[in-house]
Scaffold this active site. Structure first.
Site, short mmCIF file in Angstrom:
data_model
loop_
_atom_site.label_atom_id
_atom_site.label_comp_id
_atom_site.label_asym_id
_atom_site.label_seq_id
_atom_site.Cartn_x
_atom_site.Cartn_y
_atom_site.Cartn_z
CB VAL A 94 -0.96 0.00 1.20
CG1 VAL A 94 -1.81 1.27 1.22
CG2 VAL A 94 -1.87 -1.23 1.16
CE LYS A 107 -11.06 -5.32 5.69
NZ LYS A 107 -10.90 -6.04 4.40
N GLY A 136 -6.17 -4.49 -2.57
CA GLY A 136 -5.25 -4.30 -3.67
C GLY A 136 -4.46 -3.01 -3.51
#
Length: 409
Positions: free
Chosen positions: A12, A200, A297
Site C-alpha cells: 500500500v 471491519k 489491492g
C-alpha cells in the site's frame, strides 16, 4: 505546498507514492495546493526506487519536522503503528491510515486526540479498500438512522467461495491457488476464519451506532467448513454462499456477527464475486443503498489513503467531526440474536421424524445425493444451539450449518 510522510513502503505504501506521482496535477487542484512526500519510513533499503532518497529509519525525524503536516500510516498491525499515530496527533499532525487493526482497537481514542489537537484521524481505506463507505456513513447518510449494514468485506474469502462454486473445487485446493496468486497469506487465518471481516464490521458498526463496538464482542465464524455439498444445497435453493459481516438494529437493541450466509439470488450481495467487496446499507429514510468495488489491492487501497490525505490537507487546522464515542456499545448476547438456518446431515430417512420432533415444522431441501438438508423456522441463536445439542444427544450429527439472509433481503 503540503509536505507529508509515508510510514511503510510495502504494497500500500508504494501504491500511495505511485498515486501521488501519477495524479500529481489533479491532486493539487483538489487539495488546492501541491502535495509532496518528504519522508518514507521503512527499515529496508529500496535502491533504484522513487523513494530511495526519501527513506528514513528514525520516526522522530518525521515527528519533529514542522514542515510535515500529514502522515499516511500504511504499516499495518497495532504496534508500532498505534504509538506512531498517537504521537503524530499529539504533535499536531493529521493521520490517514489503511490500518483496520489499529482503527478497530483504538479508533475512538485516536479520534478524540485528533479533535483535541485540531487535526484529523482519517481511515477510509481501513474498510472496503477503494470503496467509499466511511465518508458516506459520516457525511452523506447522517440524516438517516442506520438500521443494518451487511457486507462482503474480505476479498480473499469471496474469491475462494466464488472459485469453489464455479469450478466445483474443494476449499484446500482453492486456498492454495489464492496463496499462489497473492490473494491469501501463507498463514491465512485472519481471512478464512473471519477475523479480518470482524474488525471491519466493528468499525462500520461503531460509525453506524455512534459508540464503540469492540470486535472481541462479535461472534465470528469463517469459511473452512464450507464444502461442495453446501454448494449443491445452495444451488437447489437458488441461493449463494457468502461470508457476511453484519450489524443490525432490532427494536432498541443491536447485534453484530460474521458468518457464512445463504443469500437469495435477489439479494444485492449475492452477485458480488471474486475479489470484489460489496456493502449493503439500510437507512430508515433513504432505504437500501449498495456500495461495490475493489475491496483490496495496492492501488484501490492507496487511492483511498490519498483521498484522506487530500481531505486532511484541505482541512488543516480544522477537525472533521466523526461520531464515534468511546462509550462502549452493549450488543445483544449472541444467544439473543434472531436467526434462520440451514442444516445438513448424512442421508438417513429415520432421522426425519427426529429433526421434526426437535425443531417442529421445517423446510426440507431435496436433490443432494447422500445428504438431507432442512431450513429451520425463525428463532434465536440460543434456541438453535439448544436444539442442535439435543439432536446430537439423540444421535444425529449435523455436518454443517449455514445461516440464511436477514429479513432485509
Amino acid at each position: 505546498m503540503a509536505k507529508i510522510a509515508v510510514l511503510g513502503y510495502g504494497t500500500v505504501g508504494s501504491g500511495v507514492v505511485e498515486v501521488l506521482s501519477t495524479n500529481k496535477d489533479s491532486i493539487a487542484v483538489k487539495a488546492e495546493t501541491s502535495i509532496d512526500i518528504k519522508y518514507v519510513l521503512d527499515l529496508k533499503e529500496f535502491p533504484g526506487t522513487p523513494v530511495e532518497n526519501l527513506l528514513v529509519k528514525d520516526y522522530d525525524i518525521i515527528l519533529e519536522d514542522e514542515e510535515v503536516d500529514v502522515i499516511a500510516e500504511v504499516m499495518g498491525g497495532v504496534e508500532p503503528a498505534y504509538t506512531f499515530v498517537k504521537k503524530a496527533l499529539l504533535k499536531g499532525k493529521s493521520v490517514a491510515t489503511s490500518n483496520k487493526e489499529l482503527v478497530a482497537k483504538h479508533g475512538p481514542e485516536l479520534l478524540a486526540i485528533a479533535k483535541e489537537n485540531h487535526v484529523n484521524f482519517l481511515f477510509e481505506a481501513s474498510v472496503g479498500g477503494g470503496i467509499p463507505i466511511i465518508r458516506p456513513l459520516n457525511k452523506s447518510l447522517t440524516a438517516d438512522e442506520i438500521m443494518e449494514i451487511s457486507g462482503i468485506l474480505n476479498g480473499t474469502t469471496n474469491f475462494i467461495l466464488t472459485k469453489m462454486k464455479n469450478e466445483r473445487l474443494d476449499f484446500d485446493t482453492v486456498l492454495k491457488e489464492a496463496q499462489d496468486l497473492g490473494y491469501a497469506e501463507l498463514h491465512p487465518e485472519a481471512d478464512v476464519e473471519g477475523y479480518d471481516a470482524c474488525r471491519k464490521i466493528a468499525i462500520l458498526a461503531s460509525l453506524a451506532f455512534g459508540s464503540h463496538v469492540d470486535f472481541e464482542d462479535i461472534h465470528t465464524e469463517g469459511i473452512t467448513k464450507i464444502s461442495q455439498v453446501d454448494f449443491q444445497f445452495a444451488e437447489a435453493m437458488k441461493m449463494e454462499i457468502k461470508l457476511i459481516g453484519r450489524c443490525e438494529k432490532v427494536d432498541d437493541k443491536a447485534f453484530a456477527m460474521v458468518s457464512p450466509m445463504l443469500l437469495s439470488d435477489t439479494h444485492p450481495l449475492s452477485h458480488v464475486d471474486d475479489v470484489f467487496n460489496g456493502i449493503f446499507v439500510q437507512g430508515n429514510v433513504i432505504g437500501d443503498v449498495m456500495f461495490y468495488g475493489a475491496g483490496a489491492g495496492k492501488l484501490p487501497t492507496a487511492s483511498a489513503v490519498v483521498a484522506d490525505v487530500i481531505d486532511a490537507v484541505k482541512h488543516k487546522g480544522k477537525n472533521i467531526i466523526v461520531k464515534w464515542s468511546s462509550d462502549p456499545k452493549v450488543l445483544m448476547a449472541t444467544e439473543e440474536i434472531p436467526v434462520k438456518a440451514f442444516a445438513r446431515f448424512a442421508d438417513t430417512d429415520e432421522k426425519i421424524e427426529l429433526v421434526e420432533s426437535v425443531f417442529g415444522s421445517v423446510e426440507w431441501i431435496e436433490g443432494v445425493e447422500g445428504h438431507k438438508g432442512f431450513v429451520t423456522g425463525e428463532m434465536t441463536e440460543g434456541e438453535l444451539s439448544t436444539k442442535l445439542v439435543e439432536l446430537g444427544q439423540k444421535g444425529l450429527v449435523i455436518e454443517n450449518l449455514i445461516r440464511l439472509e436477514s429479513k432485509v433481503a
